[in-house]
Design an enzyme around this catalytic site. Structure first.
Site, PDB file in Angstrom:
ATOM      1  N   GLY A  11       0.594  -1.255   0.271  1.00 42.29           N
ATOM      2  CA  GLY A  11       0.261  -0.096  -0.484  1.00 42.29           C
ATOM      3  C   GLY A  11       1.079   0.798  -0.079  1.00 42.29           C
ATOM      4  N   CYS A  46      -7.273  13.371   0.191  1.00 41.57           N
ATOM      5  CA  CYS A  46      -8.161  14.372   1.078  1.00 41.57           C
ATOM      6  C   CYS A  46      -8.583  16.002   0.318  1.00 41.57           C
ATOM      7  CB  CYS A  46      -7.391  15.026   2.735  1.00 41.57           C
ATOM      8  SG  CYS A  46      -6.497  13.161   3.658  1.00 41.57           S
ATOM      9  N   GLY A 117      -5.161  -0.077   3.469  1.00 43.28           N
ATOM     10  CA  GLY A 117      -6.556   1.103   2.889  1.00 43.28           C
ATOM     11  C   GLY A 117      -8.024   0.443   3.033  1.00 43.28           C
ATOM     12  N   GLY A 308      -6.931  10.068   7.928  1.00 39.55           N
ATOM     13  CA  GLY A 308      -4.865  10.533   6.608  1.00 39.55           C
ATOM     14  C   GLY A 308      -4.182  10.707   7.680  1.00 39.55           C
ATOM     15  N   TYR A 433      -5.044  34.674  25.131  1.00 34.54           N
ATOM     16  CA  TYR A 433      -6.455  36.067  24.013  1.00 34.54           C
ATOM     17  C   TYR A 433      -5.636  37.580  24.513  1.00 34.54           C
ATOM     18  CZ  TYR A 433      -9.563  39.646  25.424  1.00 34.54           C
ATOM     19  OH  TYR A 433     -10.544  41.448  25.359  1.00 34.54           O
TER      20      TYR A 433
HETATM   21  C1  LIG Z   1     -12.402  11.763  -0.911  1.00 34.21           C
HETATM   22  C2  LIG Z   1     -11.259  12.056   0.598  1.00 34.21           C
HETATM   23  C3  LIG Z   1     -11.539  12.910   1.191  1.00 34.21           C
HETATM   24  C4  LIG Z   1     -10.771  12.540   3.187  1.00 34.21           C
HETATM   25  N1  LIG Z   1     -10.460  13.568   3.470  1.00 34.21           N
HETATM   26  C5  LIG Z   1     -10.211  13.556   4.501  1.00 34.21           C
HETATM   27  C6  LIG Z   1      -9.591  14.319   5.190  1.00 34.21           C
HETATM   28  O1  LIG Z   1     -10.212  15.826   5.449  1.00 34.21           O
HETATM   29  N2  LIG Z   1      -8.656  14.206   6.685  1.00 34.21           N
HETATM   30  C7  LIG Z   1      -8.057  12.870   6.541  1.00 34.21           C
HETATM   31  O2  LIG Z   1      -8.041  12.906   7.903  1.00 34.21           O
HETATM   32  N3  LIG Z   1      -8.707  11.994   6.082  1.00 34.21           N
HETATM   33  C8  LIG Z   1      -9.391  12.128   5.228  1.00 34.21           C
HETATM   34  N4  LIG Z   1      -9.473  11.226   4.106  1.00 34.21           N
HETATM   35  C9  LIG Z   1      -8.854   9.762   3.930  1.00 34.21           C
HETATM   36  C10 LIG Z   1      -7.553   9.620   4.004  1.00 34.21           C
HETATM   37  O3  LIG Z   1      -7.712   9.433   2.533  1.00 34.21           O
HETATM   38  C11 LIG Z   1      -7.442   7.974   4.651  1.00 34.21           C
HETATM   39  O4  LIG Z   1      -7.378   7.740   5.554  1.00 34.21           O
HETATM   40  C12 LIG Z   1      -5.384   7.724   4.296  1.00 34.21           C
HETATM   41  O5  LIG Z   1      -5.620   7.418   2.670  1.00 34.21           O
HETATM   42  C13 LIG Z   1      -5.775   6.133   4.296  1.00 34.21           C
HETATM   43  O6  LIG Z   1      -4.072   6.275   4.128  1.00 34.21           O
HETATM   44  P1  LIG Z   1      -3.795   4.382   3.423  1.00 34.21           P
HETATM   45  O7  LIG Z   1      -2.637   4.899   3.660  1.00 34.21           O
HETATM   46  O8  LIG Z   1      -4.739   3.538   5.173  1.00 34.21           O
HETATM   47  O9  LIG Z   1      -4.916   3.712   3.003  1.00 34.21           O
HETATM   48  P2  LIG Z   1      -5.242   4.067   1.436  1.00 34.21           P
HETATM   49  O10 LIG Z   1      -4.809   5.703   1.086  1.00 34.21           O
HETATM   50  O11 LIG Z   1      -6.334   3.982   1.074  1.00 34.21           O
HETATM   51  O12 LIG Z   1      -4.251   3.431   0.228  1.00 34.21           O
HETATM   52  C14 LIG Z   1      -4.127   2.172   0.501  1.00 34.21           C
HETATM   53  C15 LIG Z   1      -3.058   1.848  -1.160  1.00 34.21           C
HETATM   54  O13 LIG Z   1      -3.051   0.308  -0.736  1.00 34.21           O
HETATM   55  C16 LIG Z   1      -3.098  -0.571  -2.308  1.00 34.21           C
HETATM   56  N5  LIG Z   1      -3.364  -1.625  -1.699  1.00 34.21           N
HETATM   57  C17 LIG Z   1      -4.491  -1.912  -1.836  1.00 34.21           C
HETATM   58  N6  LIG Z   1      -4.833  -3.651  -1.619  1.00 34.21           N
HETATM   59  C18 LIG Z   1      -2.994  -3.836  -2.626  1.00 34.21           C
HETATM   60  C19 LIG Z   1      -2.731  -4.907  -2.629  1.00 34.21           C
HETATM   61  N7  LIG Z   1      -3.118  -6.404  -2.347  1.00 34.21           N
HETATM   62  N8  LIG Z   1      -1.636  -5.045  -3.023  1.00 34.21           N
HETATM   63  C20 LIG Z   1      -1.029  -3.075  -3.482  1.00 34.21           C
HETATM   64  N9  LIG Z   1      -1.298  -3.089  -3.051  1.00 34.21           N
HETATM   65  C21 LIG Z   1      -1.814  -2.463  -2.676  1.00 34.21           C
HETATM   66  C22 LIG Z   1      -4.689   0.266  -2.507  1.00 34.21           C
HETATM   67  O14 LIG Z   1      -4.472   0.883  -4.159  1.00 34.21           O
HETATM   68  C23 LIG Z   1      -4.478   2.674  -1.772  1.00 34.21           C
HETATM   69  O15 LIG Z   1      -3.566   2.791  -2.886  1.00 34.21           O
HETATM   70  C24 LIG Z   1     -10.107  11.421   2.694  1.00 34.21           C
HETATM   71  C25 LIG Z   1     -10.613  10.471   1.682  1.00 34.21           C
HETATM   72  C26 LIG Z   1     -11.229  10.720   0.879  1.00 34.21           C
HETATM   73  C27 LIG Z   1     -11.182   9.983  -0.520  1.00 34.21           C
END
Ligand SMILES: Cc1cc2nc3c(=O)[nH]c(=O)nc-3n(C[C@H](O)[C@H](O)[C@H](O)COP(=O)(O)OP(=O)(O)OC[C@H]3O[C@@H](n4cnc5c(N)ncnc54)[C@H](O)[C@@H]3O)c2cc1C
Length: 564
Positions: A11, A46, A117, A308, A433
């Site tokens: 990931g 985000c 993710g 995130g 303040y």
């Molecule tokens: C539109 C949007 C707005 C957001 N706004 C906010 C915000 O304002 N504040 C906040 O805190 N959070 C926000 N988030 C949430 C935040 O983006 C996620 O919590 C964060 O991206 C999670 O990160 P992660 O690395 O756990 O997973 P992800 O970002 O989901 O990344 C996981 C990665 O693993 C890869 N993957 C999965 N399985 C495999 C596999 N078997 N082999 C290889 N690769 C694989 C996927 O392709 C993906 O690229 C938002 C999310 C979205 C979609």
């Protein structure tokens, strides 16, 4: 130092790259690889709604890091277009497939990190979910497809299904692009997982004011398309809504299949189970980000917290631990913040409803006030709803809405709750303040003091919702507005029970009120209403309460004009 240490990370978005960067800082010699099935890494997901809305000019701004950067700066190998398919735990190998060539290979590891993710929920039973023009939003590629669809002249009506964080941000983005926008939510209120209904009403008011058509409390039955397979309508339990584009914003499900197949323990909330070191049930496999479950710092319950902010913290801890450290993650408070057009909204810890469900007897305060000195140019109103445990005074949670500054107040709440602080602690926090930044007493101080007064039995309140119900039911009570004539003229509640008696005339005219009357006092922010409650009780009235949050937190209609 271990020159042979091999770290493989699955990931490459938030948690994965953070893990890799930290691991490299802790161990300059380890072999570190990131396996990512997509073609890019480190996307700023985000920011996607702001790219769709046009505030972020280019998708490139959201590509925070590239594989080249990781290799050049940190000697981290990033294998894009590569999916991890099987974890061979006994052999300590990850089987991967190159998605372009179909060639499989095995990557040996000493420590494996799962940062896979989450995937947007798309119910299998939802008819029409595969029609053209129906999108989910996770990656830059999704946003680009949406932007492309928005570029078509025929795309005029957007329907967003789900009024959570991403649904609301998407609705705003579509509105900024000039579309007619409808927002559908199965539960009765917007941001239902975050806010209590009284605070959600403020969000709904803002959405409606900005022209978003709200369809709350109705499940979507299906999507209908035209003969060319393009979406045309969203059918709910109570309405049929025309649609040229639809966003499914129904939440996210942790990607745990790979882990499940490897026999790792999946927790009760549906995420990968990890301990405080972010270790899975296999001590050589760590996991973090949206695919794991977290411990709620107030209740101790396991919850999903797909943020995130959390994924990055997990990554840092995992990076430390896979290189020999022993860092721990204490859990989350479900903290969230979102901009809803001109309204800023945040929540921390437990809502009133969640507190009750967790077995607390919550006491709350609704405190509206200015975000800086009321006379200072640009001062804006915010409303804090504070939730505390009535038995101990411990702060359990808070929700803040308003056009003014809310993030700093949310962060103070986070700190207080994380340190097990009480309303007494909060009431005396030495907050910064000066008029451009704050009032001499912050809104949080007022909220804490209101809870203290309630716990001491001095302050008694009713909610706006209860007052509204009593008005609708035609109950016999006096809704005593103790503001000035001018404030009343600007906006007041229209009800036969409502009566103006400014606070400075209350003593003199108290005899005009029947002693046995049920009285609810109100003002602008509750401060004068509470004073009126105390004054009337001093005069022998026995059934007096003030309306929590008063007119500033009144989410229903008001009218202007003089007393008739
Ligand atoms: C539109 C949007 C707005 C957001 N706004 C906010 C915000 O304002 N504040 C906040 O805190 N959070 C926000 N988030 C949430 C935040 O983006 C996620 O919590 C964060 O991206 C999670 O990160 P992660 O690395 O756990 O997973 P992800 O970002 O989901 O990344 C996981 C990665 O693993 C890869 N993957 C999965 N399985 C495999 C596999 N078997 N082999 C290889 N690769 C694989 C996927 O392709 C993906 O690229 C938002 C999310 C979205 C979609």
């Amino acid at each position: 130092m271990n020159a042979e240490r091999r770290i493989v990370i699955i990931g490459g978005m938030a948690c994965g790259p953070k893990t890799a960067a930290r691991a490299r800082r802790c161990d300059p010699h380890a072999s570190i690889s990131i396996v990512e099935q997509g073609t890019t890494v480190s996307e700023g997901s985000c920011g996607l709604p702001y790219y769709i809305g046009g505030q972020v000019a280019s998708d490139r701004a959201l590509l925070i890091r590239t594989p080249k950067y990781f290799k050049e700066v940190s000697d981290i190998d990033v294998l894009t277009g590569t999916r991890g398919t099987v974890i061979h735990r006994d052999a300590h190998e990850l089987e991967v497939v190159n998605l372009a060539t179909g060639v499989t290979s095995r990557l040996p590891y000493d420590k494996l990190v799962i940062a896979t993710g989450a995937t947007p929920v798309q119910p299998a039973s939802l008819a029409g979910k595969d029609l053209n023009g129906v999108f989910t939003l996770t990656k830059i590629a999704d946003a680009n497809a949406i932007v492309k669809a928005l570029g078509r002249e025929t795309t005029k009506k957007a329907v967003v299904i789900g009024a959570g964080l991403i649904g609301i941000e998407s609705a705003e983005a579509f509105k900024s692009r000039g579309l007619d926008v409808s927002l559908v939510e199965a539960l009765p209120h917007a941001l239902p997982a975050l806010l209590d209904p009284d605070m959600s009403l403020q969000v709904e008011k803002e959405l409606a004011t900005k022209g978003v058509n709200l369809f709350l409390g109705q499940r979507v039955l299906g999507l209908e398309g035209d003969s060319e397979g393009a979406v045309r309508r969203v059918v709910t339990e109570h309405a049929t809504i025309e649609a040229d584009i639809v966003i499914l914003a129904l939440g996210y499900r942790p990607n745990v299949e790979l882990a499940r197949q490897a026999g790792l323990v999946i927790g009760s909330a549906g995420g990968l189970a990890v301990n405080e070191y972010m270790q899975t049930s296999d001590s050589d496999i760590y996991a973090g980000g949206d695919c794991v479950e977290n411990t709620h710092r107030v209740t101790g319950a396991k919850i999903l917290a797909p943020m995130g902010s959390t994924a990055n913290k997990h990554g840092r801890i995992i990076g430390t631990n896979v290189t020999g450290g022993r860092d721990t993650f204490p859990g989350v408070l479900g903290t969230a913040i979102v901009k809803v057009f001109d309204l800023n909204v945040s929540r921390v810890g437990l809502s009133e409803d969640e507190a009750r469900k967790a077995g607390f007897d919550p006491v709350t305060a609704l405190a509206p006030g200015f975000d800086r000195a009321s006379y200072y140019p640009g001062a804006q109103l915010i409303t804090v709803k504070l939730v505390a445990d009535s038995a101990t005074g411990r702060v359990l949670g808070g929700q803040i809405t308003g056009k003014g500054e809310v993030a700093r107040r949310a962060d103070v709440l986070v700190t207080t709750i994380s340190l097990n602080g009480t309303v007494d602690d909060m009431a005396n926090l030495d907050l910064a303040y000066s008029p451009p930044f704050n009032g001499a007493m912050d809104v949080l101080h007022h909220a804490a003091n209101t809870v203290r007064n309630k716990r001491a039995g001095q302050a008694r309140s009713v909610s706006a919702a209860e007052v509204n119900q009593r008005i609708s039911a035609g109950e016999d009570f006096i809704l005593l507005d103790v503001r000035s004539q001018q404030e009343w003229n600007d906006a007041h509640i229209e009800a036969c029970q409502c009566r103006l008696l400014p606070l400075n005339k209350l003593r003199e005219e108290v005899s005009s009120l029947p002693k046995d009357a049920r009285i609810v006092t109100l003002c602008r922010t509750s401060i004068r209403a509470y004073q009126a409650q105390c004054m009337l009780e001093g005069e022998g009235f026995t059934d007096v309460r003030f309306m929590d949050g008063s007119i500033m937190a009144w989410p229903y209609a008001v009218v202007c004009g003089p007393v008739k």
